[in-house]
Motif scaffolding. Structure first.
Motif, PDB file in Angstrom:
ATOM      1  N   ALA A  99       0.833  -1.210   0.000  1.00 38.83           N
ATOM      2  CA  ALA A  99       0.000   0.000   0.000  1.00 38.83           C
ATOM      3  C   ALA A  99       0.865   1.257   0.000  1.00 38.83           C
ATOM      4  CB  ALA A  99      -0.933  -0.003   1.215  1.00 38.83           C
ATOM      5  N   ARG A 100       1.941   1.261   0.785  1.00 38.71           N
ATOM      6  CA  ARG A 100       2.824   2.433   0.820  1.00 38.71           C
ATOM      7  C   ARG A 100       3.535   2.619  -0.521  1.00 38.71           C
ATOM      8  NH1 ARG A 100       6.937   2.840   4.924  1.00 38.71           N
ATOM      9  NH2 ARG A 100       7.206   0.604   4.763  1.00 38.71           N
ATOM     10  N   LEU A 101       3.952   1.526  -1.122  1.00 38.95           N
ATOM     11  CA  LEU A 101       4.613   1.606  -2.427  1.00 38.95           C
ATOM     12  C   LEU A 101       3.650   2.137  -3.488  1.00 38.95           C
ATOM     13  CD1 LEU A 101       6.934   1.106  -4.405  1.00 38.95           C
ATOM     14  CD2 LEU A 101       6.144  -1.268  -4.576  1.00 38.95           C
ATOM     15  N   LEU A 102       2.443   1.608  -3.539  1.00 35.75           N
ATOM     16  CA  LEU A 102       1.475   2.043  -4.542  1.00 35.75           C
ATOM     17  C   LEU A 102       1.106   3.512  -4.356  1.00 35.75           C
ATOM     18  CD1 LEU A 102      -0.856  -1.075  -4.768  1.00 35.75           C
ATOM     19  CD2 LEU A 102       1.057  -0.437  -6.237  1.00 35.75           C
ATOM     20  N   GLU A 103       0.974   3.948  -3.135  1.00 36.54           N
ATOM     21  CA  GLU A 103       0.674   5.363  -2.879  1.00 36.54           C
ATOM     22  C   GLU A 103       1.845   6.239  -3.316  1.00 36.54           C
ATOM     23  OE1 GLU A 103      -1.247   8.680  -2.309  1.00 36.54           O
ATOM     24  OE2 GLU A 103      -2.176   6.699  -2.194  1.00 36.54           O
ATOM     25  N   ALA A 104       3.058   5.790  -3.078  1.00 37.10           N
ATOM     26  CA  ALA A 104       4.231   6.552  -3.503  1.00 37.10           C
ATOM     27  C   ALA A 104       4.307   6.612  -5.030  1.00 37.10           C
ATOM     28  CB  ALA A 104       5.506   5.926  -2.925  1.00 37.10           C
ATOM     29  N   VAL A 105       3.968   5.528  -5.710  1.00 38.15           N
ATOM     30  CA  VAL A 105       3.969   5.524  -7.177  1.00 38.15           C
ATOM     31  C   VAL A 105       2.944   6.528  -7.692  1.00 38.15           C
ATOM     32  CG1 VAL A 105       3.428   4.140  -9.231  1.00 38.15           C
ATOM     33  CG2 VAL A 105       4.860   3.178  -7.436  1.00 38.15           C
ATOM     34  N   ARG A 106       1.776   6.588  -7.054  1.00 34.16           N
ATOM     35  CA  ARG A 106       0.722   7.524  -7.469  1.00 34.16           C
ATOM     36  C   ARG A 106       1.171   8.977  -7.400  1.00 34.16           C
ATOM     37  NH1 ARG A 106      -2.732   3.962  -4.189  1.00 34.16           N
ATOM     38  NH2 ARG A 106      -4.045   2.806  -5.616  1.00 34.16           N
ATOM     39  N   THR A 107       2.087   9.288  -6.490  1.00 35.15           N
ATOM     40  CA  THR A 107       2.501  10.680  -6.299  1.00 35.15           C
ATOM     41  C   THR A 107       3.656  11.103  -7.208  1.00 35.15           C
ATOM     42  OG1 THR A 107       4.061  10.162  -4.518  1.00 35.15           O
ATOM     43  CG2 THR A 107       1.764  10.603  -3.877  1.00 35.15           C
ATOM     44  N   LEU A 108       4.240  10.167  -7.945  1.00 37.71           N
ATOM     45  CA  LEU A 108       5.335  10.518  -8.853  1.00 37.71           C
ATOM     46  C   LEU A 108       4.820  11.419  -9.976  1.00 37.71           C
ATOM     47  CD1 LEU A 108       7.143   7.069  -9.342  1.00 37.71           C
ATOM     48  CD2 LEU A 108       7.991   9.048  -8.063  1.00 37.71           C
ATOM     49  N   PRO A 109       5.682  12.289 -10.499  1.00 32.67           N
ATOM     50  CA  PRO A 109       5.298  13.051 -11.695  1.00 32.67           C
ATOM     51  C   PRO A 109       4.933  12.080 -12.824  1.00 32.67           C
ATOM     52  CG  PRO A 109       7.328  13.913 -10.764  1.00 32.67           C
ATOM     53  CD  PRO A 109       7.013  12.639 -10.018  1.00 32.67           C
ATOM     54  N   GLU A 110       4.055  12.502 -13.710  1.00 30.81           N
ATOM     55  CA  GLU A 110       3.495  11.617 -14.729  1.00 30.81           C
ATOM     56  C   GLU A 110       4.550  10.854 -15.536  1.00 30.81           C
ATOM     57  OE1 GLU A 110       0.249  11.642 -18.361  1.00 30.81           O
ATOM     58  OE2 GLU A 110       1.044  13.548 -17.642  1.00 30.81           O
ATOM     59  N   GLY A 111       5.573  11.534 -16.015  1.00 36.45           N
ATOM     60  CA  GLY A 111       6.589  10.865 -16.830  1.00 36.45           C
ATOM     61  C   GLY A 111       7.324   9.781 -16.070  1.00 36.45           C
ATOM     62  N   GLU A 112       7.694  10.077 -14.838  1.00 35.57           N
ATOM     63  CA  GLU A 112       8.388   9.089 -14.014  1.00 35.57           C
ATOM     64  C   GLU A 112       7.445   7.955 -13.623  1.00 35.57           C
ATOM     65  OE1 GLU A 112      10.059  11.340 -10.769  1.00 35.57           O
ATOM     66  OE2 GLU A 112      11.189  12.610 -12.146  1.00 35.57           O
ATOM     67  N   ARG A 113       6.212   8.296 -13.272  1.00 39.97           N
ATOM     68  CA  ARG A 113       5.226   7.281 -12.892  1.00 39.97           C
ATOM     69  C   ARG A 113       5.002   6.320 -14.057  1.00 39.97           C
ATOM     70  NH1 ARG A 113       0.902  10.388 -11.789  1.00 39.97           N
ATOM     71  NH2 ARG A 113       0.094  10.132 -13.878  1.00 39.97           N
ATOM     72  N   ASN A 114       4.799   6.842 -15.254  1.00 37.91           N
ATOM     73  CA  ASN A 114       4.538   5.981 -16.410  1.00 37.91           C
ATOM     74  C   ASN A 114       5.737   5.097 -16.743  1.00 37.91           C
ATOM     75  OD1 ASN A 114       1.982   7.040 -16.554  1.00 37.91           O
ATOM     76  ND2 ASN A 114       2.425   8.408 -18.250  1.00 37.91           N
ATOM     77  N   ALA A 115       6.935   5.637 -16.615  1.00 38.80           N
ATOM     78  CA  ALA A 115       8.135   4.835 -16.878  1.00 38.80           C
ATOM     79  C   ALA A 115       8.262   3.703 -15.862  1.00 38.80           C
ATOM     80  CB  ALA A 115       9.383   5.721 -16.857  1.00 38.80           C
ATOM     81  N   VAL A 116       8.067   4.006 -14.591  1.00 36.57           N
ATOM     82  CA  VAL A 116       8.151   2.976 -13.541  1.00 36.57           C
ATOM     83  C   VAL A 116       7.056   1.926 -13.727  1.00 36.57           C
ATOM     84  CG1 VAL A 116       7.861   2.577 -11.049  1.00 36.57           C
ATOM     85  CG2 VAL A 116       9.325   4.441 -11.855  1.00 36.57           C
ATOM     86  N   ILE A 117       5.850   2.369 -14.046  1.00 35.42           N
ATOM     87  CA  ILE A 117       4.747   1.427 -14.266  1.00 35.42           C
ATOM     88  C   ILE A 117       5.065   0.481 -15.418  1.00 35.42           C
ATOM     89  CG2 ILE A 117       2.369   1.275 -15.132  1.00 35.42           C
ATOM     90  CD1 ILE A 117       1.760   3.752 -13.366  1.00 35.42           C
ATOM     91  N   CYS A 118       5.518   1.040 -16.528  1.00 39.57           N
ATOM     92  CA  CYS A 118       5.832   0.187 -17.684  1.00 39.57           C
ATOM     93  C   CYS A 118       6.964  -0.782 -17.383  1.00 39.57           C
ATOM     94  CB  CYS A 118       6.185   1.045 -18.899  1.00 39.57           C
ATOM     95  SG  CYS A 118       4.758   1.845 -19.652  1.00 39.57           S
TER      96      CYS A 118
END
Length: 160
Positions: A99-118
């Motif tokens: 839960a803490r990891l997913l919440e932290a991913v949600r707060t990343l800037p869009e470009g970084e979030r999308n790169a990490v997700i992919c």
């Protein structure tokens, strides 16, 4: 055959990139567009990144036209952590970490979030991620590096 093979990853991609409850619509539209433009697909290229790029574009179009940000709906098909049967403490700790990891991913800037997700949620290569996100390979590397650094700082050394 292509729908059956790539439907699950297309749904995960749409959901992870922000489609939320509209992921089904995004994926359906992406498959329709892919079918319409199949003649333009380069046979020597990989189909999965090409399709996921269409899904990413459709998700972006949908969220932009919505006029507001949607919280990410993360549907992770990850394997559950190995723990002893009947270990409620271990299960609670694993759930809290996730839960803490997913919440932290949600707060990343869009470009970084999308790169990490992919890279890590969808398990795409750097080249596939670059193709899906429509950016240079170097951008994927730097966005992933910055995103992971922020996650490590936010969540702690659990990601090391």
């Amino acid at each position: 055959m292509l729908v059956a093979r790539y439907s699950a990853v297309a749904h995960r991609t749409a959901a992870l990139l922000g489609a939320g409850n509209e992921a089904e619509d995004v994926v359906q539209e992406a498959f329709v567009k892919a079918f319409r433009h199949l003649s333009g697909f380069r046979r020597e290229a990989a189909f999965k990144p090409w399709l996921l790029r269409i899904v990413a574009n459709e998700t972006h179009t949908m969220t932009r036209s919505r006029g507001r940000r949607v919280d990410l709906v993360l549907k992770i098909g990850a394997e559950p952590e190995q723990r002893a049967p009947g270990d409620p403490e271990g299960a609670a700790i694993a759930t809290d970490r996730r839960a803490r990891l997913l919440e932290a991913v949600r707060t990343l800037p869009e470009g970084e979030r999308n790169a990490v997700i992919c890279r890590y949620f969808l398990q795409l290569s750097e080249a596939e991620t670059a193709e899906v996100l429509g950016c240079p390979l170097g951008s994927v590397k730097s966005r992933t590096f910055r995103g992971l650094a922020k996650l490590r700082k936010e969540v702690g050394h659990e990601l090391s």
